[in-house]
Design a protein around this motif. Sequence first.
Motif, PDB file in Angstrom:
ATOM      1  N   MET A 118     -49.854 -15.049  -1.519  1.00  0.00           N
ATOM      2  CA  MET A 118     -50.344 -14.675  -2.843  1.00  0.00           C
ATOM      3  C   MET A 118     -50.419 -15.895  -3.759  1.00  0.00           C
ATOM      4  N   ALA A 119     -50.006 -17.066  -3.273  1.00  0.00           N
ATOM      5  CA  ALA A 119     -50.015 -18.297  -4.062  1.00  0.00           C
ATOM      6  C   ALA A 119     -50.771 -19.372  -3.282  1.00  0.00           C
ATOM      7  N   ASN A 120     -51.032 -20.490  -3.923  1.00  0.00           N
ATOM      8  CA  ASN A 120     -51.606 -21.647  -3.244  1.00  0.00           C
ATOM      9  C   ASN A 120     -50.565 -22.181  -2.256  1.00  0.00           C
ATOM     10  N   PHE A 121     -51.020 -22.782  -1.158  1.00  0.00           N
ATOM     11  CA  PHE A 121     -50.061 -23.177  -0.130  1.00  0.00           C
ATOM     12  C   PHE A 121     -50.484 -24.436   0.598  1.00  0.00           C
ATOM     13  N   SER A 122     -49.482 -25.094   1.155  1.00  0.00           N
ATOM     14  CA  SER A 122     -49.673 -26.166   2.114  1.00  0.00           C
ATOM     15  C   SER A 122     -48.445 -26.187   3.012  1.00  0.00           C
ATOM     16  N   PHE A 123     -48.564 -26.870   4.124  1.00  0.00           N
ATOM     17  CA  PHE A 123     -47.498 -26.888   5.115  1.00  0.00           C
ATOM     18  C   PHE A 123     -47.246 -28.310   5.596  1.00  0.00           C
ATOM     19  N   TYR A 124     -45.971 -28.615   5.832  1.00  0.00           N
ATOM     20  CA  TYR A 124     -45.590 -29.902   6.393  1.00  0.00           C
ATOM     21  C   TYR A 124     -45.747 -29.863   7.911  1.00  0.00           C
ATOM     22  N   LEU A 125     -46.137 -30.982   8.470  1.00  0.00           N
ATOM     23  CA  LEU A 125     -46.066 -31.187   9.908  1.00  0.00           C
ATOM     24  C   LEU A 125     -44.718 -31.829  10.184  1.00  0.00           C
ATOM     25  N   GLY A 126     -43.952 -31.265  11.107  1.00  0.00           N
ATOM     26  CA  GLY A 126     -42.647 -31.824  11.432  1.00  0.00           C
ATOM     27  C   GLY A 126     -42.774 -32.968  12.421  1.00  0.00           C
ATOM     28  N   ALA A 127     -41.970 -33.990  12.208  1.00  0.00           N
ATOM     29  CA  ALA A 127     -41.946 -35.126  13.128  1.00  0.00           C
ATOM     30  C   ALA A 127     -40.894 -34.892  14.205  1.00  0.00           C
ATOM     31  N   THR A 128     -41.129 -35.450  15.372  1.00  0.00           N
ATOM     32  CA  THR A 128     -40.151 -35.456  16.455  1.00  0.00           C
ATOM     33  C   THR A 128     -40.170 -36.847  17.089  1.00  0.00           C
ATOM     34  N   ASN A 129     -39.269 -37.069  18.007  1.00  0.00           N
ATOM     35  CA  ASN A 129     -39.300 -38.327  18.757  1.00  0.00           C
ATOM     36  C   ASN A 129     -40.510 -38.402  19.679  1.00  0.00           C
ATOM     37  N   ASP A 130     -41.217 -37.262  19.871  1.00  0.00           N
ATOM     38  CA  ASP A 130     -42.286 -37.193  20.868  1.00  0.00           C
ATOM     39  C   ASP A 130     -43.674 -36.861  20.328  1.00  0.00           C
ATOM     40  N   LEU A 138     -53.517 -36.831  12.597  1.00  0.00           N
ATOM     41  CA  LEU A 138     -53.542 -35.990  11.410  1.00  0.00           C
ATOM     42  C   LEU A 138     -54.548 -36.497  10.385  1.00  0.00           C
ATOM     43  N   GLN A 139     -55.308 -35.583   9.810  1.00  0.00           N
ATOM     44  CA  GLN A 139     -56.220 -35.913   8.708  1.00  0.00           C
ATOM     45  C   GLN A 139     -55.506 -35.615   7.396  1.00  0.00           C
ATOM     46  N   PRO A 140     -55.673 -36.445   6.370  1.00  0.00           N
ATOM     47  CA  PRO A 140     -54.949 -36.239   5.104  1.00  0.00           C
ATOM     48  C   PRO A 140     -55.138 -34.854   4.476  1.00  0.00           C
ATOM     49  N   ASN A 141     -56.272 -34.207   4.702  1.00  0.00           N
ATOM     50  CA  ASN A 141     -56.485 -32.881   4.107  1.00  0.00           C
ATOM     51  C   ASN A 141     -55.855 -31.754   4.920  1.00  0.00           C
ATOM     52  N   GLN A 142     -55.151 -32.065   6.013  1.00  0.00           N
ATOM     53  CA  GLN A 142     -54.547 -31.028   6.853  1.00  0.00           C
ATOM     54  C   GLN A 142     -53.139 -30.648   6.432  1.00  0.00           C
ATOM     55  N   THR A 143     -52.489 -31.426   5.613  1.00  0.00           N
ATOM     56  CA  THR A 143     -51.081 -31.179   5.325  1.00  0.00           C
ATOM     57  C   THR A 143     -50.677 -31.823   4.003  1.00  0.00           C
ATOM     58  N   CYS A 144     -49.591 -31.337   3.447  1.00  0.00           N
ATOM     59  CA  CYS A 144     -49.022 -31.966   2.250  1.00  0.00           C
ATOM     60  C   CYS A 144     -48.133 -33.142   2.625  1.00  0.00           C
ATOM     61  N   GLY A 145     -47.728 -33.240   3.896  1.00  0.00           N
ATOM     62  CA  GLY A 145     -46.890 -34.350   4.301  1.00  0.00           C
ATOM     63  C   GLY A 145     -46.285 -34.155   5.675  1.00  0.00           C
ATOM     64  N   ILE A 146     -45.565 -35.161   6.088  1.00  0.00           N
ATOM     65  CA  ILE A 146     -44.831 -35.128   7.353  1.00  0.00           C
ATOM     66  C   ILE A 146     -43.353 -35.045   7.007  1.00  0.00           C
ATOM     67  N   LYS A 147     -42.654 -34.115   7.634  1.00  0.00           N
ATOM     68  CA  LYS A 147     -41.216 -33.941   7.387  1.00  0.00           C
ATOM     69  C   LYS A 147     -40.440 -34.579   8.528  1.00  0.00           C
ATOM     70  N   VAL A 148     -39.551 -35.499   8.169  1.00  0.00           N
ATOM     71  CA  VAL A 148     -38.705 -36.180   9.143  1.00  0.00           C
ATOM     72  C   VAL A 148     -37.266 -35.748   8.913  1.00  0.00           C
ATOM     73  N   PHE A 149     -36.654 -35.179   9.940  1.00  0.00           N
ATOM     74  CA  PHE A 149     -35.233 -34.833   9.910  1.00  0.00           C
ATOM     75  C   PHE A 149     -34.487 -35.907  10.693  1.00  0.00           C
ATOM     76  N   MET A 150     -33.577 -36.608  10.025  1.00  0.00           N
ATOM     77  CA  MET A 150     -32.853 -37.699  10.668  1.00  0.00           C
ATOM     78  C   MET A 150     -31.456 -37.283  11.112  1.00  0.00           C
ATOM     79  N   GLY A 151     -31.150 -35.969  10.999  1.00  0.00           N
ATOM     80  CA  GLY A 151     -29.879 -35.430  11.471  1.00  0.00           C
ATOM     81  C   GLY A 151     -30.133 -34.391  12.535  1.00  0.00           C
ATOM     82  N   ALA A 152     -29.097 -34.073  13.303  1.00  0.00           N
ATOM     83  CA  ALA A 152     -29.234 -33.184  14.464  1.00  0.00           C
ATOM     84  C   ALA A 152     -29.225 -31.709  14.098  1.00  0.00           C
TER      85      ALA A 152
END
Length: 193
Positions: A118-130, A138-152
Amino acid sequence: MSDEILIRNARIVNDGQILEGDLLVRNGRIERIAPEVVVGNRTRVLEADGRYLLPGMIDDQVHFREPGVTHKADIRSESRAALAGGITSFMEMPNTVPQTVTLDALEQKYRLAADRSMANFSFYLGATNDNIESIRALQPNQTCGIKVFMGASTGNMLVDREEILEAIFRDAPVLVATHCEDTPTIARNEASY
């Protein structure tokens, strides 16, 4: 015929000020703010009667849990709650089931939201080691950003290889948002307590 809405006689909160007046929206964009806006008879007029008109807020880190964990929340229920609280746009995290770590999974989320949000939206692409090749593709218009988790704490979304982190920060075509955790430090601190 253009899509026009006039919000008349509002207390408009904008740029740290409160202005009393009218706000004209044409084709989904604010066109004019003035003490009085004169429009034709085809314009839809909403009387604010002195009520406040506030800008919508953007929440850049939400966990709506769709797909896969919808017993906790889903795009429809959480976007509705966001709107009730003044959030008009959200950016959702990739730790769903399946995790949003491929371009196909990212596109699936957009398809889900197109029917449910019901609202405007975007989604992060998650990063992995692979998945550095997905990040590079990735094209800049496909996502709001890349999410990197540096903890397990996020299972296979942990990015702990220095060469992969360097590649992400060097090659990412969009903003990189990081959970800056260090699993060995966390483990040592847990053991000491």
